[in-house]
Scaffold this active site. Structure first.
Site, PDB file in Angstrom:
ATOM      1  N   LYS A  66      -6.968  -4.947  -2.938  1.00  0.00           N
ATOM      2  CA  LYS A  66      -7.726  -5.461  -1.793  1.00  0.00           C
ATOM      3  C   LYS A  66      -8.649  -4.377  -1.268  1.00  0.00           C
ATOM      4  O   LYS A  66      -8.447  -3.190  -1.554  1.00  0.00           O
ATOM      5  CB  LYS A  66      -6.771  -5.935  -0.698  1.00  0.00           C
ATOM      6  CG  LYS A  66      -5.903  -4.825  -0.185  1.00  0.00           C
ATOM      7  CD  LYS A  66      -4.822  -5.333   0.723  1.00  0.00           C
ATOM      8  CE  LYS A  66      -4.005  -4.206   1.274  1.00  0.00           C
ATOM      9  NZ  LYS A  66      -4.777  -3.233   2.069  1.00  0.00           N
ATOM     10  N   ASP A 116       0.797  -1.253   0.000  1.00  0.00           N
ATOM     11  CA  ASP A 116       0.000   0.000   0.000  1.00  0.00           C
ATOM     12  C   ASP A 116       0.824   1.296   0.000  1.00  0.00           C
ATOM     13  O   ASP A 116       0.547   2.222   0.770  1.00  0.00           O
ATOM     14  CB  ASP A 116      -0.970   0.008   1.201  1.00  0.00           C
ATOM     15  CG  ASP A 116      -1.973  -1.140   1.170  1.00  0.00           C
ATOM     16  OD1 ASP A 116      -1.910  -1.969   0.236  1.00  0.00           O
ATOM     17  OD2 ASP A 116      -2.810  -1.215   2.084  1.00  0.00           O
ATOM     18  N   CYS A 149      -1.928  -2.799   7.559  1.00  0.00           N
ATOM     19  CA  CYS A 149      -1.845  -3.679   6.393  1.00  0.00           C
ATOM     20  C   CYS A 149      -0.535  -4.460   6.330  1.00  0.00           C
ATOM     21  O   CYS A 149      -0.516  -5.616   5.891  1.00  0.00           O
ATOM     22  CB  CYS A 149      -2.116  -2.880   5.130  1.00  0.00           C
ATOM     23  SG  CYS A 149      -3.859  -2.373   5.087  1.00  0.00           S
TER      24      CYS A 149
HETATM   25  C1  VGL Z   1      -4.646   0.588   5.738  1.00  0.00           C
HETATM   26  C2  VGL Z   1      -6.249   1.358   7.184  1.00  0.00           C
HETATM   27  C3  VGL Z   1      -7.206   1.237   6.219  1.00  0.00           C
HETATM   28  C4  VGL Z   1      -3.206   0.247   5.501  1.00  0.00           C
HETATM   29  C5  VGL Z   1      -5.597   0.458   4.751  1.00  0.00           C
HETATM   30  O1  VGL Z   1      -2.770   0.209   4.334  1.00  0.00           O
HETATM   31  O2  VGL Z   1      -2.489   0.014   6.497  1.00  0.00           O
HETATM   32  N1  VGL Z   1      -4.978   1.034   6.951  1.00  0.00           N
HETATM   33  N2  VGL Z   1      -6.873   0.787   5.003  1.00  0.00           N
END
Ligand code: VGL
Ligand code: ZN
Length: 201
Positions: A106, A8, A151
């Site tokens: 995702k 991410d 994540c």
């Molecule tokens: C994430 C919170 C919500 C992350 C993704 O990438 O850590 N955290 N969505």
């Protein structure tokens, strides 16, 4: 085979983004350098439809960072982030893409969140990442990216459960909250995961 999994590394998780991780952008240069040392590099991308159930704005009277019970699972409510096709969902513009062989998206299901790159938070739907890695012959998985205690942590835990040698590169990740990351690191070690700094690679 040594595989780097970049979690991410998107604009919304960097300073100026909707769900900014402090200094989240400071790891991009290191992640670019690290990519050269791996046989296989893959990335995950948080990719929510508008109105996603993890957004506080989808629940009347709720504010970001409050928690609710969502279909039996504790859910932190987030600011709207990584909405499909928005600039916030794009990878950081400095991230090198040339070696990234596959991108696993995702959080696409409207009703359930997905922190891990492998499974949704109910552990019901797989992204296919585990099968992909096994077919590629990946044995050692090195994790970096954002956010460390969400994540990245959930991906590391699933990797351990899937039987991979699992290593977290600590200086190539950043947490939202330091204390939560300390607890996550403890759990990773207890489960048999390794935590190293990038100079060891
Ligand atoms: C994430 C919170 C919500 C992350 C993704 O990438 O850590 N955290 N969505
Ligand atoms: Zn998300």
């Amino acid at each position: 085979m040594k595989t780097l999994i970049i979690i991410d590394m998107q604009n919304d998780f960097c300073p100026g983004g909707a769900l900014a991780v402090p200094d989240g952008d400071k790891i991009v240069t290191l992640i670019n350098k690290l990519q050269e040392k791996f046989d296989l590099v893959i990335a995950t991308q948080d990719w929510h439809p508008a109105g996603h159930a993890s957004f506080a704005s989808s629940h009347s009277g709720k504010k970001p960072f409050e928690s609710i019970d969502l279909n039996g699972i504790n859910q932190v409510l987030w600011p709207d982030h990584c909405v499909q096709n928005s600039s916030g969902a794009e990878f950081h513009s400095d991230l090198k893409m040339a070696k990234i062989e596959a991108i696993f998206r995702k959080g696409t299901h409207p009703d359930i969140d997905s922190y891990s790159g492998f499974y949704d938070n109910a552990h019901q739907r797989a992204t296919g990442l585990s099968g992909y890695l096994k077919e590629k012959g990946a044995t050692e998985l090195y994790f970096c990216g954002l956010a460390a205690e969400y994540c990245v942590f959930f991906s590391v835990k699933d990797a351990l459960d899937e039987g991979f040698n699992t290593i977290l590169i600590e200086d190539a990740t950043r947490p939202l909250e330091k204390d939560d990351f300390e607890a996550a690191k403890k759990e990773i070690r207890q489960k048999g995961g390794k935590i190293i700094n990038s100079e060891k690679i």
